[in-house]
Design a protein around this motif. Structure first.
Motif, PDB file in Angstrom:
ATOM      1  N   ASP A   1      24.204   6.108  -2.308  1.00 46.68           N
ATOM      2  CA  ASP A   1      23.053   6.878  -1.853  1.00 46.68           C
ATOM      3  C   ASP A   1      21.947   6.696  -2.876  1.00 46.68           C
ATOM      4  O   ASP A   1      21.947   7.319  -3.917  1.00 46.68           O
ATOM      5  N   TYR A   2      21.057   5.754  -2.578  1.00 53.02           N
ATOM      6  CA  TYR A   2      19.966   5.507  -3.531  1.00 53.02           C
ATOM      7  C   TYR A   2      18.947   6.633  -3.411  1.00 53.02           C
ATOM      8  O   TYR A   2      18.486   6.951  -2.328  1.00 53.02           O
ATOM      9  N   GLN A   3      18.621   7.204  -4.566  1.00 55.92           N
ATOM     10  CA  GLN A   3      17.652   8.306  -4.541  1.00 55.92           C
ATOM     11  C   GLN A   3      16.226   7.796  -4.551  1.00 55.92           C
ATOM     12  O   GLN A   3      15.335   8.384  -3.977  1.00 55.92           O
ATOM     13  N   LYS A   4      16.079   6.736  -5.281  1.00 54.73           N
ATOM     14  CA  LYS A   4      14.743   6.165  -5.362  1.00 54.73           C
ATOM     15  C   LYS A   4      14.883   4.661  -5.431  1.00 54.73           C
ATOM     16  O   LYS A   4      15.977   4.128  -5.687  1.00 54.73           O
ATOM     17  N   VAL A   5      13.765   3.993  -5.243  1.00 55.22           N
ATOM     18  CA  VAL A   5      13.844   2.532  -5.164  1.00 55.22           C
ATOM     19  C   VAL A   5      14.356   1.937  -6.466  1.00 55.22           C
ATOM     20  O   VAL A   5      15.031   0.908  -6.480  1.00 55.22           O
ATOM     21  N   LEU A   6      14.059   2.609  -7.561  1.00 52.56           N
ATOM     22  CA  LEU A   6      14.515   2.072  -8.845  1.00 52.56           C
ATOM     23  C   LEU A   6      16.034   2.051  -8.977  1.00 52.56           C
ATOM     24  O   LEU A   6      16.577   1.269  -9.754  1.00 52.56           O
ATOM     25  N   ASP A   7      16.698   2.892  -8.210  1.00 56.30           N
ATOM     26  CA  ASP A   7      18.164   2.814  -8.206  1.00 56.30           C
ATOM     27  C   ASP A   7      18.611   1.463  -7.647  1.00 56.30           C
ATOM     28  O   ASP A   7      19.604   0.891  -8.090  1.00 56.30           O
ATOM     29  N   VAL A   8      17.865   0.972  -6.659  1.00 59.75           N
ATOM     30  CA  VAL A   8      18.186  -0.347  -6.110  1.00 59.75           C
ATOM     31  C   VAL A   8      17.881  -1.411  -7.163  1.00 59.75           C
ATOM     32  O   VAL A   8      18.660  -2.340  -7.380  1.00 59.75           O
ATOM     33  N   THR A   9      16.726  -1.244  -7.833  1.00 61.97           N
ATOM     34  CA  THR A   9      16.365  -2.197  -8.888  1.00 61.97           C
ATOM     35  C   THR A   9      17.479  -2.254  -9.938  1.00 61.97           C
ATOM     36  O   THR A   9      17.857  -3.337 -10.394  1.00 61.97           O
ATOM     37  N   ASP A  10      17.998  -1.093 -10.303  1.00 66.07           N
ATOM     38  CA  ASP A  10      19.066  -1.069 -11.309  1.00 66.07           C
ATOM     39  C   ASP A  10      20.307  -1.812 -10.811  1.00 66.07           C
ATOM     40  O   ASP A  10      20.966  -2.519 -11.570  1.00 66.07           O
ATOM     41  N   GLU A  11      20.607  -1.657  -9.529  1.00 71.76           N
ATOM     42  CA  GLU A  11      21.778  -2.363  -8.988  1.00 71.76           C
ATOM     43  C   GLU A  11      21.545  -3.875  -8.995  1.00 71.76           C
ATOM     44  O   GLU A  11      22.456  -4.657  -9.272  1.00 71.76           O
TER      45      GLU A  11
ATOM     46  N   PRO B   1      10.731   4.951   3.592  1.00 73.95           N
ATOM     47  CA  PRO B   1      10.536   3.579   3.115  1.00 73.95           C
ATOM     48  C   PRO B   1      11.632   2.664   3.649  1.00 73.95           C
ATOM     49  O   PRO B   1      12.726   3.109   4.007  1.00 73.95           O
ATOM     50  N   ASP B   2      11.329   1.377   3.664  1.00 79.03           N
ATOM     51  CA  ASP B   2      12.279   0.392   4.197  1.00 79.03           C
ATOM     52  C   ASP B   2      13.636   0.470   3.502  1.00 79.03           C
ATOM     53  O   ASP B   2      14.686   0.414   4.135  1.00 79.03           O
ATOM     54  N   TRP B   3      13.584   0.586   2.164  1.00 79.85           N
ATOM     55  CA  TRP B   3      14.873   0.590   1.443  1.00 79.85           C
ATOM     56  C   TRP B   3      15.728   1.761   1.875  1.00 79.85           C
ATOM     57  O   TRP B   3      16.947   1.682   1.943  1.00 79.85           O
ATOM     58  N   LYS B   4      15.087   2.851   2.222  1.00 82.33           N
ATOM     59  CA  LYS B   4      15.806   4.048   2.667  1.00 82.33           C
ATOM     60  C   LYS B   4      16.449   3.772   4.036  1.00 82.33           C
ATOM     61  O   LYS B   4      17.600   4.135   4.289  1.00 82.33           O
ATOM     62  N   ILE B   5      15.664   3.135   4.891  1.00 82.73           N
ATOM     63  CA  ILE B   5      16.186   2.843   6.230  1.00 82.73           C
ATOM     64  C   ILE B   5      17.408   1.925   6.128  1.00 82.73           C
ATOM     65  O   ILE B   5      18.432   2.147   6.784  1.00 82.73           O
TER      66      ILE B   5
ATOM     67  N   GLY C   1       0.847  -1.186   0.000  1.00 84.02           N
ATOM     68  CA  GLY C   1       0.000   0.000   0.000  1.00 84.02           C
ATOM     69  C   GLY C   1       0.878   1.230   0.000  1.00 84.02           C
ATOM     70  O   GLY C   1       0.633   2.188  -0.717  1.00 84.02           O
ATOM     71  N   TYR C   2       1.939   1.180   0.829  1.00 85.63           N
ATOM     72  CA  TYR C   2       2.841   2.329   0.965  1.00 85.63           C
ATOM     73  C   TYR C   2       4.184   2.092   0.276  1.00 85.63           C
ATOM     74  O   TYR C   2       4.897   3.024  -0.041  1.00 85.63           O
ATOM     75  N   ASP C   3       4.529   0.795   0.151  1.00 85.31           N
ATOM     76  CA  ASP C   3       5.893   0.533  -0.303  1.00 85.31           C
ATOM     77  C   ASP C   3       5.988   0.427  -1.826  1.00 85.31           C
ATOM     78  O   ASP C   3       4.997   0.375  -2.528  1.00 85.31           O
ATOM     79  N   GLU C   4       7.216   0.406  -2.308  1.00 81.05           N
ATOM     80  CA  GLU C   4       7.483   0.315  -3.735  1.00 81.05           C
ATOM     81  C   GLU C   4       8.628  -0.640  -3.928  1.00 81.05           C
ATOM     82  O   GLU C   4       9.515  -0.731  -3.083  1.00 81.05           O
ATOM     83  N   GLY C   5       8.620  -1.263  -5.091  1.00 87.44           N
ATOM     84  CA  GLY C   5       9.710  -2.184  -5.397  1.00 87.44           C
ATOM     85  C   GLY C   5       9.197  -3.272  -6.298  1.00 87.44           C
ATOM     86  O   GLY C   5       8.097  -3.165  -6.849  1.00 87.44           O
ATOM     87  N   THR C   6      10.003  -4.329  -6.438  1.00 82.50           N
ATOM     88  CA  THR C   6       9.557  -5.418  -7.290  1.00 82.50           C
ATOM     89  C   THR C   6       9.408  -6.679  -6.454  1.00 82.50           C
ATOM     90  O   THR C   6      10.025  -6.826  -5.408  1.00 82.50           O
ATOM     91  N   THR C   7       8.539  -7.566  -6.944  1.00 87.37           N
ATOM     92  CA  THR C   7       8.463  -8.906  -6.367  1.00 87.37           C
ATOM     93  C   THR C   7       8.501  -9.899  -7.527  1.00 87.37           C
ATOM     94  O   THR C   7       8.176  -9.548  -8.653  1.00 87.37           O
ATOM     95  N   THR C   8       8.901 -11.110  -7.235  1.00 90.51           N
ATOM     96  CA  THR C   8       9.011 -12.149  -8.260  1.00 90.51           C
ATOM     97  C   THR C   8       8.000 -13.223  -7.926  1.00 90.51           C
ATOM     98  O   THR C   8       8.015 -13.758  -6.818  1.00 90.51           O
ATOM     99  N   ASN C   9       7.109 -13.501  -8.843  1.00 90.24           N
ATOM    100  CA  ASN C   9       6.048 -14.445  -8.479  1.00 90.24           C
ATOM    101  C   ASN C   9       6.490 -15.882  -8.685  1.00 90.24           C
ATOM    102  O   ASN C   9       7.624 -16.151  -9.107  1.00 90.24           O
TER     103      ASN C   9
END
Ligand SMILES: Cc1cc2nc3c(=O)[nH]c(=O)nc-3n(C[C@H](O)[C@H](O)[C@H](O)COP(=O)(O)O)c2cc1C
Ligand code: SF4
Ligand code: SF4
Ligand code: SF4
Ligand code: FES
Lengths: 833, 418
Positions: A676-686, A659-663, A633-641
């Motif tokens: 320093d990830y700016q947004k969650v997609l930076d983590v996705t890219d990594e 957000p958790d990823w920020k913490i 509801g609040y979080d963002e990111g990817t999941t793998t089904n």
């Protein structure tokens, strides 16, 4: 153009489509809109509403485009005078007794009846009589209310009930003008897929009781996101207003959900506004726990402070007692990004491989293709192993039913309990509770003998399966041509999962066989958690910890290359006082892990327990420090089904909380990592850069429908010889079964789905019941470890003699506490009170 | 007069096996079993026999449409006889049940069917015992069951009682009802010959159609085809009802003038009133006014006159009748019997009813007639099954021929008033 294609002309445009396509769908291909009410491409033709009448050259009367298959050289016209008159006529009939209470109707603004009337309807009505009145609000169930006045009797909903969920819960009653949608004998319409009828009803007749009159549709902010309840990862739209979640609807994605969601997905969302939500970092004055000497969040500390303190505390313990003294228990429910960052923190910054997310054995990757769920439709055989999709992965149940009824797929199962899908299977083979390893080996050996591969002459042990049944199963598998094996690793005890993998390898050896598998654990991101390396023995992408070269290259010189502790081992080490600090992310081991009260006792012994979660649990109660997690509801990111499809979960609600990823990023920074990830997609890219299998994943490739990840490396596992199993210390073997509507932290007492909660029940075989003097309905006690649980006996042969099946009914039932801490089969003592 | 089905219909105890056999019953079996099944189908084709249930589809052709090599196949005898005015099947089953059984055996042999059903309307709850007794006797004689007459051919026949819905006479709704599903017509294609009962190839024929088969097998297709007109062969049972002196079922050679049926066979109009109108083929077909009484009773002549032969029920209306009233009665039937599956029929029948009812209360408006015609146009051939068209027939034809009956109601109604 192949033999399987047909070319026709619609409104002067030529279109080529596969044979068997309906004219209405062919028209869509060339942007010709043929209005419909009853037709739904997933349900199939009905011919009820007559809205789709078109002219077809050489046919004397108008035809319904939804019922008619395309034919070569057919010439279809959708805008002639004749058609327009018919459309006006049909709409006039449809509206004749419709209340037109659009101003208060939930469907208003997204209503096919409004839209079609606007586009194709008569300007006026010639109806001069009072419109028929009908009941405005009749509950069909606690969550669905029907407005019978608005129903246009298109039969979409009843056809859905018959053809998709296939239990005819919803039916047409009475006839002619008085026909109405209802249920047999007025029983509640309580199917677990009931909510889809709200989405497909072309008017505001079937309404979501929860959403009724709460908001106008055009005032909603719609977010295209994912359901976070199970491994299907169904696509949903969250409608919010003023930062409040109003409703959830299905968002069709053929590769994932085929257009449907289950009722848990639709109504199990109350937790987002739960009173139990953790919204600030805090320090517990631990009740009964070991006081910690570790520092401690100052009053009104910021999340930066809190994250920094936690990270430093772990670092300090790791330095003092060695990296083996710290550990991390993550979660198969969270996003890949959070999981990836946490394992990075523990491995890179703390040097520990004590990382896990589950209490059963499993390894990443498959020795055969990882099938997406849509492959089920083209498989000749689907083999279920220890899997009960109806309870565990509901939308998978729909897909299997579809395959069996429409696609000629055969379903066979190897299970220790009867399941709802048995009705669809050509063979259901049942092994004794606890003998899964033997049963899977027996199937593999049978196959090996057929293939001339080495296999023992005789199968070991007692599974309760007759040789004949096993031979039939072997033959079905061997001759299947294309098989999809669906297995639930979390329902397999001991090392049975590695035996499944050995079986898969053998199946793949059958000449001309196409073989794939779906690791069907019920949890939302079970596949992703393993892919992200939340494992003591694997780095992300299935890279074994022993693969030093690869690990040093990717994760630096200090990355640990010896196997860490599994979650169960961490608990055991904590108990022994050897594990000093544990970070638990979105997991509730006190309730969910085997071992009974030993788990809580072990956690109490820790010098430092930090729990990062979204809701208060029995484990947060024991924590020294609690960090807030935002959650679905609040979080963002990817999941793998379960089918290996990576999709984006988006945030529909705003929160001031980081957000958790920020913490986790803050913790990494505190320990010297400068990213320093700016947004969650930076983590996705990594992740795309660092995780084998995820190279193609990016914001772009995810799109609306997600993207299949490439296969993750799978290692050859050696399968241990069958052990005799732990000594018998009870009268029956326990199988804990998943039930979809378990009364837990997510579906709490205020849940809209509370009517589905089950009482604590023990399913016994007749023979055992007789022996134990237990009758159906008796209250029984089950005891194991130091836990005793009360349940009502149901004598129904759900499992073979010698076993007892207990569905996980609620958190307070505590059934997981009965299971053995070693993860092997569990004995329980069952007796009548 | 040539009589095939009714040759000895009133003979005492014809319904018993003994008398039926004495009259040459079950003789056709021997002849048939000596031939290949396909030869029987060919014979029925050559006879020109058309379905007597309403649609008049060539029977032999229908049999030849069965999906090749798909088994089991089923035969469903349509004994729903629900078309208002029709009562011929009832008389056949009551007085000569064995002719139906013999016909079903022949059809089954020809079509390689081993299970037959007789679907009877709910109101036939007495008749079903009669039929059941005849079936029992046929089993006892070895005409039904396993290895019939040593040929290796098996056939079981079951009776089934409907629950009182007109629509279940429509063949696909009948199949639904027989399967225990809701009585609603099914989508076609697939046609029953390909996917019918339990999704298997199925022949559906009316009682009368099947009762003709023994004659064709015994006497030859040519003999049957020598009767009637060029395209309407053989004889037809006509159920004459309404304002005649001698209502009842009569067997006529197709092509007989309607005048002969009404005035000779049925004894003319009651009280020697004048004929006003007649509905020649059951309530679902358009009515014709008295001046068309010389039309010949066969499929083509009736079609040329703008109506249909339908189920062969002649409803005779004399000049004491207000056609608006009869039309309302007919609409009310279709409104009541509409299954509700599709919009034009479910809504249209009721709307028409409301309008005509209002007209009869002298509250109609002058544009009602035009509106009714337009509603009928919106229903006609646009519904899921022909029931909606059936409702349209009396409305459109009554307006066409008896507009003045409607207009009489508007005499005192100023334009635009309600
Ligand atoms: C609304 C409706 C009602 C029908 N009722 C009957 C009926 O009661 N008996 C009957 O034999 N055919 C009835 N039919 C015709 C059947 O659908 C079908 O054409 C017939 O049983 C085929 O048999 P035949 O070829 O021997 O006539 C009805 C058709 C419709 C559309
Ligand atoms: S409730 Fe909705 S979907 Fe169901 S028949 Fe009525 S209009 Fe159609
Ligand atoms: S099947 Fe699973 S993912 Fe889909 S809606 Fe239900 S709980 Fe959510
Ligand atoms: S026309 Fe439609 S509503 Fe009427 S009986 Fe046929 S299917 Fe039912
Ligand atoms: S959409 Fe074709 S009949 Fe309803």
């Amino acid at each position: 153009m192949s033999d399987n294609e047909v070319t026709l002309t619609i409104d002067g445009k030529s279109v080529t489509v596969p044979k068997g396509t309906k004219v209405v769908d062919a028209a869509r291909e060339v942007d010709v809109d043929i209005p419909v009410f009853c037709y739904h491409e997933k349900i199939g033709a009905l011919g009820c509403c007559r809205m789709c009448l078109v002219e077809v050259e050489k046919m004397p009367k108008l035809m319904t485009a939804c019922t008619m298959d395309v034919m070569p050289d057919m010439v279809v016209k959708t805008t002639t005078d004749k058609v327009e008159k018919a459309q006006k006529g049909v709409l006039e009939f449809t509206l004749l007794n419709h209340p037109l209470d659009c101003p208060v109707c939930d469907k208003g603004g997204e209503c096919p009846l409004q839209d079609n009337t606007f586009k194709y309807g008569p300007p006026d009505t010639r109806m001069e009589f009072h419109r028929a009145n009908n009941a405005k609000a009749t509950p069909l169930s606690p969550v669905i209310t029907i407005d019978r006045e608005r129903c246009i009797a298109c039969q979409r909903c009843t056809a859905y009930s018959e053809r998709i969920e296939q239990d005819q819960g919803l039916v047409m009653l009475n006839r002619g003008f008085y026909n109405e949608v209802g249920t047999f004998n007025n029983e509640p319409y309580n199917n677990r897929f009931s909510g889809n009828v709200i989405d497909i009803c072309p008017v505001g007749a079937l309404t979501n009781t929860d959403f009724r009159f709460k908001a106008r549709t055009w005032d909603l902010t719609n977010t295209e996101t994912l359901c976070a309840h199970c491994g299907c990862n169904c696509n949903i739209t969250m409608g919010t207003r003023l930062n409040e979640l109003m409703r959830i609807e299905a968002r069709p994605n053929d590769a994932v959900d085929d257009g449907w969601i289950c009722d848990k997905g639709r109504w199990g969302h109350q937790f987002v506004h739960s009173k139990n939500k953790i919204i600030t970092a805090r320090e517990n004055s631990v009740g009964g726990g070991k006081p910690t000497s570790f520092p401690v969040f100052p009053h009104d500390c910021t999340i930066q402070d809190a994250a920094g303190k936690v990270a430093e505390a772990f670092k300090k313990i790791a330095e003092e007692h060695g990296p083996e003294s710290v550990g991390f228990i993550g979660s198969p429910y969270t996003t890949n990004e959070e999981n990836y960052l946490y394992q990075k923190l523990f491995r890179q910054s703390l040097g520990s491989n004590n990382i896990d997310h589950k209490s059963y054995q499993d390894t990443p990757g498959l020795p055969v293709d990882h099938y997406g769920v849509e492959q089920i439709e083209t498989a000749n055989v689907v083999l279920l192993i220890a899997s009960d999709p109806t309870e565990e992965l509901p939308v998978l149940d729909l897909r299997i039913k579809k395959a069996v009824t429409n696609c000629g797929t055969r379903l066979v199962s190897l299970n220790d309990q009867t399941i709802a899908l048995d009705k669809y299977s050509s063979q259901s083979v049942q092994y004794r509770v606890g003998s899964e390893a033997l049963a899977i080996d027996a199937l593999a050996n049978g196959l090996a003998r057929e293939l001339g591969e080495p296999a023992p002459a005789k199968d070991a042990g007692q599974t309760g399966i007759s040789a004949e049944d096993m031979n039939t199963l072997v033959e079905t598998v061997r001759s299947s041509m294309k098989i999809c094996v669906v297995y639930n690793p979390s329902a397999l005890s001991g090392d049975a999962v590695s035996r499944v993998k050995r079986l898969l390898k053998l199946i793949a050896k059958v000449p001309t066989m196409e073989c794939g598998a779906i690791p069907a654990a019920p949890m939302t991101n079970a596949v992703g958690a393993m892919d992200m390396g939340l494992l003591p023995d694997f780095y992300p992408g299935g890279v074994p910890v022993t693969n030093q070269d690869e690990i040093k290259k990717q994760w630096g010189e200090n990355a640990p290359t010896t196997k860490g502790l599994s979650a169960l081992e961490m608990i055991a080490r904590a108990e022994a006082g050897e594990l000093k600090a544990l970070l638990v992310h979105r997991s509730n081991p006190v309730i969910d892990f085997p071992g009974g009260s030993r788990v809580a006792d072990a956690l109490r012994k820790l010098d430092l327990l930090v729990v990062h979660d979204m809701l208060e649990t029995e484990t947060t109660e024991l924590a020294h420090l609690v960090l807030p997690s935002n959650g679905p509801g609040y979080d963002e990111g990817t999941t793998t089904n379960i089918g290996g499809r990576v999709q984006a979960r988006k945030k529909a609600l705003e929160t001031a909380q980081a957000p958790d990823w920020k913490i986790i990023n803050l913790m990494l920074n505190a320990l010297g990592d400068e990213t320093d990830y700016q947004k969650v997609l930076d983590v996705t890219d990594e992740i795309a850069q660092k995780v084998p299998g995820y190279q193609e994943i990016s914001r772009k490739s995810l799109g609306k429908a997600g993207c299949d990840r490439a296969p993750v490396t799978s290692v050859d596992e050696t399968v241990a010889e069958q052990s005799a199993g732990s000594g018998k210390n009870g009268n029956l073997r326990l199988r804990v079964a998943t039930s979809l509507f378990s009364h837990d932290k997510i579906l709490d007492a205020s849940s809209r789905l509370a009517h589905h909660f089950l009482p604590s029940t023990a399913h016994l075989n007749e023979k055992d019941a007789k022996k134990l003097g237990i009758r159906d309905g008796d209250t029984v006690l089950l005891s194991a470890q130091d836990v005793t649980l009360e349940a009502t006996a149901s004598v129904n042969n759900r499992c073979q003699s010698g076993g007892v099946v207990v569905p996980r009914a609620s958190d307070w039932q505590g059934v997981n506490g009965l299971t053995g801490a070693d993860g092997g089969p569990t004995w329980v003592e069952v007796r009548k009170v | 007069m040539t009589q095939i089905l009714f040759k000895n219909i009133n003979m005492k105890d014809l319904h018993t096996m003994k008398v039926y056999e004495e009259q040459g019953g079950y003789q056709a079996l021997k002849k048939a079993f000596a031939q290949k099944p396909e030869e029987i189908v060919e014979a029925v084709k050559a006879s020109g026999l058309r379905g007597r249930g309403g649609a008049g589809f060539p029977t032999g052709l229908k049999w030849s449409f069965l999906a090749k090599d798909v088994f089991p196949r089923y035969l469903c005898c349509n004994a729903d006889e629900s078309e208002p005015g029709t009562c011929k099947d009832r008389e056949l089953m009551l007085k000569n049940p064995h002719s139906l059984i013999e016909g079903m055996i022949l059809c089954s042999y020809a079509c390689r069917v081993e299970i037959g059903y007789i679907y009877m309307r709910g109101e036939f709850h007495d008749l079903i015992f009669n039929m059941g007794k005849a079936i029992e006797d046929a089993y006892a004689k070895g005409y039904l069951g396993k290895n019939i007459q040593g040929t290796g051919f098996n056939l079981d026949i079951y009776t089934h009682l409907g629950a009182g819905a007109y629509i279940c006479g429509e063949e696909s709704a009948l199949l639904n009802s027989l399967e225990g599903e809701r009585g609603e017509p099914r989508m076609k294609p697939p046609f029953p010959a390909v996917e019918g009962l339990y999704a298997k190839p199925t022949v559906i024929n009316n009682v009368e159609t099947l009762c003709v088969i023994p004659y064709i097998v015994n006497e030859g297709a040519e003999k049957y085809a020598s009767m009637g007109t060029e395209k309407s062969k053989g004889t037809k049972l006509v159920s004459v009802s309404g304002h005649v002196k001698k209502p009842g079922n009569y067997e006529v050679v197709l092509g007989t003038p309607i005048r002969e049926i009404i005035y000779d066979l049925a004894g003319g109009i009651r009280d020697d009133n004048n004929l006003k109108a007649f509905i020649p083929g059951g309530s679902s077909v358009p009515m014709l006014p008295a001046d068309q009484v010389d039309v010949l009773y066969d499929y083509e002549s009736l079609a040329a006159a703008g109506t249909m032969l339908g189920s062969g029920a002649m409803i005779v209306i004399d000049d004491t009748v207000n056609i608006v009233e009869s039309t309302l009665r007919l609409i009310s039937f279709y409104m009541h019997e509409s299954c509700g599956k599709c919009t034009p029929c479910r809504e249209g029948t009721r709307w028409l009813y409301q309008i005509v009812e209002k007209i009869m209360q002298n509250k109609g408006q002058l544009d009602y007639i035009e509106k009714m015609e337009d509603i009928c146009d919106n229903m006609n051939m646009k519904a899921f099954c022909p029931l909606a068209d059936a409702c349209v027939s009396p409305v459109v034809s009554s307006i066409k021929y008896f507009r003045s009956d409607y207009e009489a109601y508007f005499k005192n109604t100023p334009v635009g008033s309600v």
